[in-house]
Design a protein around this motif. Sequence first.
Motif, short mmCIF file in Angstrom:
data_model
loop_
_atom_site.label_atom_id
_atom_site.label_comp_id
_atom_site.label_asym_id
_atom_site.label_seq_id
_atom_site.Cartn_x
_atom_site.Cartn_y
_atom_site.Cartn_z
N ALA A 9 0.82 -1.22 0.00
CA ALA A 9 0.00 0.00 0.00
C ALA A 9 0.85 1.27 0.00
N PHE A 10 2.18 1.11 0.09
CA PHE A 10 3.11 2.25 0.09
C PHE A 10 4.04 2.17 -1.12
N PRO A 11 3.52 2.22 -2.33
CA PRO A 11 4.38 2.03 -3.51
C PRO A 11 5.43 3.10 -3.70
N ASN A 12 5.22 4.28 -3.14
CA ASN A 12 6.15 5.39 -3.37
C ASN A 12 7.08 5.65 -2.19
N LEU A 13 7.04 4.79 -1.18
CA LEU A 13 7.95 4.91 -0.05
C LEU A 13 9.00 3.81 -0.11
N GLY A 14 10.20 4.11 0.37
CA GLY A 14 11.23 3.11 0.48
C GLY A 14 11.03 2.26 1.72
N LEU A 15 11.73 1.14 1.78
CA LEU A 15 11.56 0.21 2.89
C LEU A 15 11.95 0.85 4.22
N GLU A 16 13.00 1.65 4.23
CA GLU A 16 13.42 2.26 5.49
C GLU A 16 12.36 3.21 6.04
N GLU A 17 11.76 4.00 5.16
CA GLU A 17 10.73 4.94 5.61
C GLU A 17 9.50 4.19 6.13
N LYS A 59 22.02 -9.06 4.52
CA LYS A 59 22.46 -8.56 5.82
C LYS A 59 22.00 -7.12 6.04
N SER A 60 22.05 -6.31 4.99
CA SER A 60 21.61 -4.92 5.09
C SER A 60 20.11 -4.84 5.38
N VAL A 61 19.32 -5.68 4.71
CA VAL A 61 17.87 -5.68 4.93
C VAL A 61 17.56 -6.12 6.36
N ARG A 62 18.23 -7.15 6.83
CA ARG A 62 17.96 -7.63 8.18
C ARG A 62 18.38 -6.60 9.23
N ARG A 63 19.52 -5.92 8.98
CA ARG A 63 19.94 -4.87 9.91
C ARG A 63 18.92 -3.75 9.99
N LEU A 64 18.37 -3.39 8.81
CA LEU A 64 17.37 -2.33 8.76
C LEU A 64 16.16 -2.70 9.59
N LEU A 65 15.63 -3.91 9.40
CA LEU A 65 14.45 -4.33 10.16
C LEU A 65 14.76 -4.44 11.65
N SER A 66 15.95 -4.93 11.96
CA SER A 66 16.34 -5.07 13.37
C SER A 66 16.43 -3.71 14.04
N ARG A 67 16.93 -2.72 13.30
CA ARG A 67 17.07 -1.37 13.86
C ARG A 67 15.72 -0.82 14.33
N PHE A 68 14.66 -1.23 13.64
CA PHE A 68 13.33 -0.75 13.99
C PHE A 68 12.51 -1.82 14.73
N ASN A 69 13.22 -2.84 15.22
CA ASN A 69 12.58 -3.88 16.03
C ASN A 69 11.40 -4.52 15.31
N GLN A 104 15.09 -17.50 1.56
CA GLN A 104 16.14 -18.33 2.17
C GLN A 104 17.32 -17.47 2.62
N ARG A 105 17.74 -16.55 1.77
CA ARG A 105 18.88 -15.69 2.11
C ARG A 105 18.57 -14.76 3.27
N LEU A 106 17.32 -14.35 3.37
CA LEU A 106 16.91 -13.45 4.46
C LEU A 106 16.51 -14.21 5.73
N GLU A 107 16.52 -15.54 5.64
CA GLU A 107 16.08 -16.38 6.74
C GLU A 107 14.62 -16.10 7.10
N VAL A 108 13.84 -15.85 6.06
CA VAL A 108 12.39 -15.67 6.19
C VAL A 108 11.74 -16.99 5.79
#
Length: 302
Positions: A9-17, A59-69, A104-108
Motif C-alpha cells: 500500500a506504500f508504492p512510493n515509499l522506500g523500505l526504510e521509511e 544482511k543490510s535488509v535484516r539490519r534495517l528491520l532489526s534497527r526498527f525492532n 532463504q537468504r533473508l532467513e524468512v
Amino acid sequence: MKLGLLTAAFPNLGLEEIARWAHESGFEALEIACWPSSGGEGRRYAGVCHVDVENFDPKSVRRLLSRFNLEISSLAYYPNNLDPDAEARQAANDHLRRVIEAAQRLEVGIVGTFVGRDQHRSVSENLKQFQLVWPPIVRFARERDVRIAIENCPMIFSEDEWPGGRNLAYSPAMWRRMFEIIPDENFGLNFDPSHLVWQFIDYTRAVREFGPRIFHVHAKDMEVDRDGLYEQGVMSLGKGWQVPRLPGLGEVRWDRFLSALYAIGYDWVVSIEHEDRRFEGEIELVKRGFLLARDNLRPLIV
C-alpha cells in the motif's frame, strides 16, 4: 501473535521509511512486497518492489528491520502463476523462485503468493495445470526451508478477470483438492477471511478445518453492498457488491476470527492488507487507514 502490515500500500515509499513509520506506530512485522523491480503489473496494489530479489544485500535488509525492532512475516509476490500465456506464466514462475531464494537468504520462512488460474477454463482443466506447475515449485521451496502460503482471493474484481477469476484457491473444496495433489508440509495458506465473507463461507469453520495449513494471516475486511447484491445477484460473483474494507469497517467478526486462530494455536503475524478505496490516494490517508485497522485489532492480539 504479532501485528504487521503488507507494504504494497506504500508504492512510493522506500523500505526504510516504511519500517520507521511502522515501528513508531506500534507494528511488529512487515510483509514485504517483492514484485520485479522493472514493474509491469498494473492492477491495484501489485507491481510494488520493496526488496529487489535480484539485487539486494540480505544482511543490510535484516539490519534495517532489526534497527526498527521489526520482523519480516513473509515475502509477498502475487502474480498469476497459471497464466494461460506461456511466456507470462514462465516469467511469474521464474520470479517466484527468485523470491523463494531471497526468503532463504533473508532467513524468512514464508513466501505468500497465488496459485493462479486460466479464467476461461474449467476448474478441472486448471487443476491439471496446477498438478504440472506447482509440485516442482513447492519442492524448490522445501529444499530451501521455505513455506509457500497461498492467499485465498478469487481474483475476480474487474471485467478483465471475468468469468473465472485468476486464482484457483478460493474455497475449502479447492484447498482440499490442492492438498491432496500436494500434501507437502511446506504448502499451505495465507488465510484472508474477507474473501470468504462474500462467498457466504464460514471463515471460523475454515480456520478449524485447515488450522495446520494456515502459515500466515491477512487482516482485511469485506463490506457486502446490499443494494449492489440486490441489483447484480450472486451470479455476478461479487462484481458490483463486494467492497474491500479495512478491519473493523466490514462484516468480519474479528473477535470470533482471532478466537478461532488462538484455538488452533496460530502464533504468528496478522498482517493488515490495505485495499480500502476510502483510505487511499494520499500517503497520510493510507497511514490513517492502517492506524484505524491497528486500533481495531490491537486489543485482540497479544
